[in-house]
Design an enzyme around this catalytic site. Structure first.
Site, short mmCIF file in Angstrom:
data_model
loop_
_atom_site.label_atom_id
_atom_site.label_comp_id
_atom_site.label_asym_id
_atom_site.label_seq_id
_atom_site.Cartn_x
_atom_site.Cartn_y
_atom_site.Cartn_z
N MET A 1 0.96 -1.42 0.05
CA MET A 1 0.01 -0.06 0.10
C MET A 1 0.77 1.32 -0.07
SD MET A 1 -3.45 -0.76 2.21
CE MET A 1 -2.74 -0.51 3.85
N LEU B 1 7.00 2.58 1.55
CA LEU B 1 7.94 1.30 1.76
C LEU B 1 8.82 1.54 2.67
CD1 LEU B 1 8.34 0.29 -2.00
CD2 LEU B 1 6.31 -0.23 -0.38
N GLY C 1 10.84 -3.50 5.75
CA GLY C 1 10.05 -4.58 5.58
C GLY C 1 9.75 -5.06 4.33
N HIS C 2 9.20 -4.01 3.64
CA HIS C 2 8.88 -4.28 2.22
C HIS C 2 10.18 -4.52 1.21
CE1 HIS C 2 5.58 -1.20 3.61
NE2 HIS C 2 4.84 -2.28 3.05
N LYS D 1 4.35 -10.39 9.50
CA LYS D 1 3.84 -9.58 10.46
C LYS D 1 2.45 -9.63 10.50
CE LYS D 1 3.99 -5.01 10.11
NZ LYS D 1 2.64 -4.56 10.04
N GLN E 1 -3.49 -12.21 7.63
CA GLN E 1 -3.59 -11.83 6.51
C GLN E 1 -2.93 -13.03 5.56
OE1 GLN E 1 -3.18 -7.55 4.47
NE2 GLN E 1 -0.97 -8.72 3.99
N SER F 1 6.56 -0.99 10.49
CA SER F 1 5.28 -1.01 9.98
C SER F 1 5.01 0.33 9.38
CB SER F 1 4.42 -1.15 11.08
OG SER F 1 2.91 -0.65 10.43
N SER F 2 4.47 0.74 8.32
CA SER F 2 4.34 2.13 7.88
C SER F 2 3.66 2.94 9.02
CB SER F 2 3.29 2.09 6.87
OG SER F 2 4.04 1.60 5.62
#
Length: 284
Positions: free
Chosen positions: A30, A33, A36-37, A150, A154, A186-187
């Protein structure tokens, strides 16, 4: 690297590559970034001939009172990060491109699991996730897709969707990337004040303590759960849920003892200030 904003353009770019026998990896995101991404992108680049990173802030997975409007948006920076790791395409469609007729009438659901844990507090969230992920699979024709652990619930639901609906794609789980402090990347960490960020370590500390207790022989479900709860509360966090569940079925272990064949994972959601954070740890 190319930034592509329409479905037809992405298909036109990828179909010749697929015909040449090149493997295509997809990293759905989403945006906003972080490292983690980056780990997801790196895994795809290592495994596949072509890597597509989608950057799409999916409105149908957000509730009315959630943070859709304030979610970080920085496509240029995201594209630079993706390119630096080796991605070949960034797919950044508009909402109108993905949902030209408004919210879709056809949705993908997992009625058994979508209302548990995170889903209990975010009605419709996983329906939105499964729907957009299925669209991205069909648009890209990818052979492989990469998701971080994480978001444990999902990725479990996505794996089950792929199996149930016979998608011809392989799902890869990538381990949680953490800051040196232990906080899961996390974002949404950007929303935390410095003081809240320090206190939010109560989550990862509690999970670490629970894992250490398990490794030392503790098998009591409530004792394992309460170790995490106490750590969050001690750091003035607000517990939304802490549950010990099966890695195989995602069903909750009720009060009692974990058996020798029970593979469990602790799922956590908690608030520090107004920021909701999730995390987990497997007990093997």
């Amino acid at each position: 690297m190319q930034i592509i904003k329409t479905i037809d353009s992405l298909r036109q770019a990828l179909k010749p590559l697929a015909k040449q026998g090149k493997s295509i990896g997809l990293v759905p995101t989403m945006g906003a970034l972080h490292a983690g991404h980056g780990a997801l992108i790196k895994a795809s680049v290592n495994d596949c001939d072509v890597t597509v990173v989608s950057v799409f802030l999916n409105p149908i997975q957000f509730g009315k009172n959630e943070d859709l409007d304030k979610y970080p948006k920085r496509l240029e920076a995201d594209a630079k990060l993706a390119e630096s790791i080796g991605a070949d395409f960034v797919f950044a469609p508009s909402v109108e491109e993905m949902y030209p007729d408004g919210d879709p009438l056809t949705m993908v659901r997992d009625e058994a699991l979508e209302s548990l844990y995170c889903g209990a507090y975010r009605p419709g969230h996983f329906r939105g996730v499964l729907t957009v992920v299925s669209k991205l699979f069909l648009i890209s024709g990818a052979d492989h897709a990469y998701f971080g652990e994480k978001d444990y619930q999902q990725v479990f639901l996505i794996e089950r969707m792929v199996k149930d609906l016979c998608f011809d794609i392989q799902i890869h789980r990538v381990k949680i990337v953490r800051e040196e402090s232990g906080l899961a990347l996390s974002s949404r960490n950007e929303y935390l004040t410095d003081e809240e960020k320090a206190r939010s370590l109560g989550i990862s500390l509690g999970l670490k303590q629970a894992k250490e207790a398990y490794d030392a022989g503790e098998r009591g479900v409530m004792k394992i759960r309460d170790t995490v709860v106490k750590s969050i509360l001690a750091n003035r966090g607000q517990v939304q849920f802490v549950e010990v569940v099966s890695q195989k079925t995602l069903q909750k272990f009720n009060a009692g003892m974990l058996g020798p064949d029970d593979k469990a994972v602790i799922l956590v959601a908690a608030f520090f200030g107004k920021t909701r954070l999730i995390d987990n740890i497997e007990l093997n």
